[in-house]
Design an enzyme around this catalytic site. Structure first.
Site, mmCIF file in Angstrom:
data_model
loop_
_atom_site.group_PDB
_atom_site.id
_atom_site.type_symbol
_atom_site.label_atom_id
_atom_site.label_comp_id
_atom_site.label_asym_id
_atom_site.label_seq_id
_atom_site.Cartn_x
_atom_site.Cartn_y
_atom_site.Cartn_z
ATOM 1 N N VAL A 24 -7.624 6.391 7.771
ATOM 2 C CA VAL A 24 -6.154 6.261 7.966
ATOM 3 C C VAL A 24 -5.707 4.663 7.610
ATOM 4 O O VAL A 24 -6.575 3.821 7.775
ATOM 5 C CB VAL A 24 -5.746 6.583 9.564
ATOM 6 C CG1 VAL A 24 -6.364 5.523 10.340
ATOM 7 C CG2 VAL A 24 -4.214 6.622 9.586
ATOM 8 N N SER A 25 -4.714 4.541 7.146
ATOM 9 C CA SER A 25 -3.949 3.306 6.790
ATOM 10 C C SER A 25 -2.936 3.049 7.652
ATOM 11 O O SER A 25 -2.381 3.971 8.405
ATOM 12 C CB SER A 25 -3.790 3.234 5.318
ATOM 13 O OG SER A 25 -2.715 3.870 5.092
ATOM 14 N N THR A 26 -2.756 1.978 7.931
ATOM 15 C CA THR A 26 -1.601 1.475 8.988
ATOM 16 C C THR A 26 -0.329 1.940 8.761
ATOM 17 O O THR A 26 0.116 2.571 9.552
ATOM 18 C CB THR A 26 -1.651 -0.125 9.114
ATOM 19 O OG1 THR A 26 -2.957 -0.710 9.297
ATOM 20 C CG2 THR A 26 -0.622 -0.689 10.246
ATOM 21 N N ASP A 27 0.156 1.887 7.515
ATOM 22 C CA ASP A 27 1.286 2.342 7.166
ATOM 23 C C ASP A 27 1.545 4.028 7.199
ATOM 24 O O ASP A 27 2.415 4.378 7.681
ATOM 25 C CB ASP A 27 1.982 1.855 5.753
ATOM 26 C CG ASP A 27 0.854 2.383 4.549
ATOM 27 O OD1 ASP A 27 -0.248 2.897 5.021
ATOM 28 O OD2 ASP A 27 1.290 2.498 3.512
#
Length: 544
Positions: A24-27
């Protein structure tokens, strides 16, 4: 023991081994509600239903634009150690966009996993890659995330470009500014009180041209102690950045040329000051003043000439028998002239105090200069009116063009060309108008503010820093001083100072219309000098 049991289970085909990959990426987590815990629960439940044994769980918080990710690198390293394993293991993730958002690198990585006897699989988008037709679905699953990324990046690019055209600074505030949020929740940059003052001082030093840029940087570093953003690289970038005079550069894109727009932020320095600084940095401005760094005890170093050979006097300290240091101005030539710095500096301050105008002289001079200024700026006022008239014509032209475009009489291409041409002319005229306005603005206030500093000139010199002392000397004495051990002499004073004392002399009884400096000297005169002795300047002429 655990490895032995897992190996026996695999040999009996009771269950398969699976590695779980969670990314997962922050955005993405903020926009779509992805979470590492949710992915892990779904993957564990899937393995439980299928009867798979989970060997390792890799949790990644990284973008999928490339495979240069910390946990992925760790995963591949672990698989390489087990490449001799005869049994195929599974690499499970929820969807293919968790695996990659770069289609070309994704295919290469799938080939690598196949050589390591690893089968990648998205549990919510399952594919049997042994079926040729499923490769079409794989291509779609891999291409869709990349297309989504590219579209998002393009939208961000155009949004940031549009914001720049509106004059908004995007990103972290540059040196001298700080990021702020207004009452309307809009972000902007404001001048940092300390950093801004230091940079403003640095620009002024560059224009004054008393020191080279390396020396200015060293002084800036001392002033900016405790402010880590003042690195050497940031400083060099800052003094070249037009942002500080209120402009933002729009880089070229496709058929659109690069250009400047007026920023919404407050300018740190005037545009004229920035342009002059660039001329100095580019070497287009002639260097007049000496670029010398003086010690506190040698403020006149670089301004004194040898009375015998005419060379510039240098300065240094000499250590006495008792360990004390004594400072001297001395000539490096064969004449070996040397003066004690303490006495030389003291005489200069005494003579400087004699140049302080009498009460009322500043006011008389200001009235005289303002009257003369008004006479000389009549032409500028005329030019100013002409520029304002041209700006009104161009604005009317743009207004008519917009009306024609709405009525369908002007197509988009012609309108854009007309708009670009007109805006360029308007920007040029506004810059010319700004220069005229700056020269004509608050002349009384500026004169009074600057000239009243002469009233305490000797105290300002004594209490000032080395830089301030050198500014006073260079501004009042355009040519070098000659010290003979008793007094300082100079061939010429600053014209403004001469005029002030001319007015002083007129008020003391000299016949009106007579200029004490306009002397009818014979051809035999070889030297003219001014001795700084009394309240009135004394002109001395020597003849053959």
């Amino acid at each position: 023991m655990g490895k032995y049991l897992i190996s026996n289970l695999v040999k009996k085909n009771i269950m398969k081994i699976a590695d779980l990959y969670i990314r997962v990426s922050t955005d993405e987590q903020a926009d779509k509600g992805y979470s590492q815990r949710d992915q892990e629960e779904r993957l564990m439940r899937y393995c439980e239903l299928k009867g798979y044994t989970v060997r390792n769980i890799y949790i990644e918080d990284y973008s999928a634009k490339t495979f240069n990710r910390p946990q992925w690198t760790k995963l591949i390293a672990g698989l390489r150690k087990q490449r001799n394993n005869k049994y195929t293991t599974l690499l499970l993730f929820t969807k293919w966009d968790r695996f990659s958002r770069n289609i070309s690198q994704a295919y290469q990585t799938i080939d690598l996993l196949n050589t390591l006897r690893v089968e990648p699989q998205g549990i919510e988008q399952p594919l049997d890659l042994s079926v040729p037709e499923n490769k079409m679905m794989l291509a779609f699953y891999l291409a869709a995330p990349e297309v989504e990324n590219d579209r998002r990046a393009l939208n961000v690019f155009h949004g940031m470009r549009r914001a720049k055209k509106e004059g908004r600074w995007m990103g972290t505030a540059p040196l001298g500014y700080t990021n702020q949020i207004g009452e309307d929740k809009r972000k902007f940059i404001a001048i940092h009180e300390v950093e801004g003052a230091i940079l403003r001082w640095a620009f002024q030093q560059i224009v004054d041209n008393n020191f080279n840029t390396e020396q200015i940087w060293k002084m800036v570093r001392q002033k900016a102690a405790g402010y880590p953003r003042f690195s050497k690289n940031n400083f060099w970038v800052a003094i070249r950045n037009p942002l500080y005079c209120g402009k933002i550069f729009i880089p070229p894109f496709k058929d659109e040329n690069g250009h400047f727009v007026r920023g919404q932020h407050e300018a740190l320095i005037p545009e004229m000051l920035f342009n002059e600084a660039q001329q100095v940095l580019d070497g287009r401005k002639r260097v007049i003043k000496p670029k010398i760094v003086s010690m506190e005890n040698l403020p006149l170093r670089g301004f004194l000439k040898c009375p015998q050979c005419g060379r510039m006097l240098t300065g240094s300290a000499s250590k006495g028998k008792m360990g004390n240091y004594y400072y001297y101005y001395h000539c490096s030539g064969e004449c070996k002239v040397r003066f004690k710095a303490e006495n030389t500096n003291k005489v200069f301050v005494e003579q400087l105090s004699e140049l302080i105008p009498k009460p009322g002289m500043i006011e008389v001079y200001i009235l005289s200069v303002v009257e003369d200024f008004k006479n000389q700026t009549k032409k500028q006022d005329s030019e100013r009116r002409q520029i304002i008239s041209q700006l009104e014509q161009l604005n009317t032209r743009m207004q008519n063009a917009r009306i024609q475009k709405v009525d369908g009489l002007l197509d988009d291409d012609d309108f854009q060309m007309l708009k670009q041409d007109t805006n360029a002319k308007i920007e040029k005229l506004e810059a010319e108008l700004g220069n005229l306005s700056d020269k004509h603005k608050e002349i009384n206030f500026l004169l009074e503010k600057g000239l009243k500093k002469l009233l305490g000139l000797d105290l300002r010199y004594v209490n000032g820093t080395v830089e301030e002392k050198r500014e006073i000397v260079s501004s009042m004495f355009p040519e070098n001083l000659v010290f003979d051990g008793v007094q300082h002499r100079t061939p010429r004073l600053n014209s403004a100072v001469v005029l002030i004392y001319q007015k002083n002399s007129e008020l003391e009884g000299i016949k009106k219309g007579t200029n004490p400096f306009e002397l009818d000297l014979s051809q035999e005169v070889t030297q003219l000098r001014l001795e700084l002795r009394t309240h009135r300047l004394r002109v001395c002429c020597s003849t053959n």
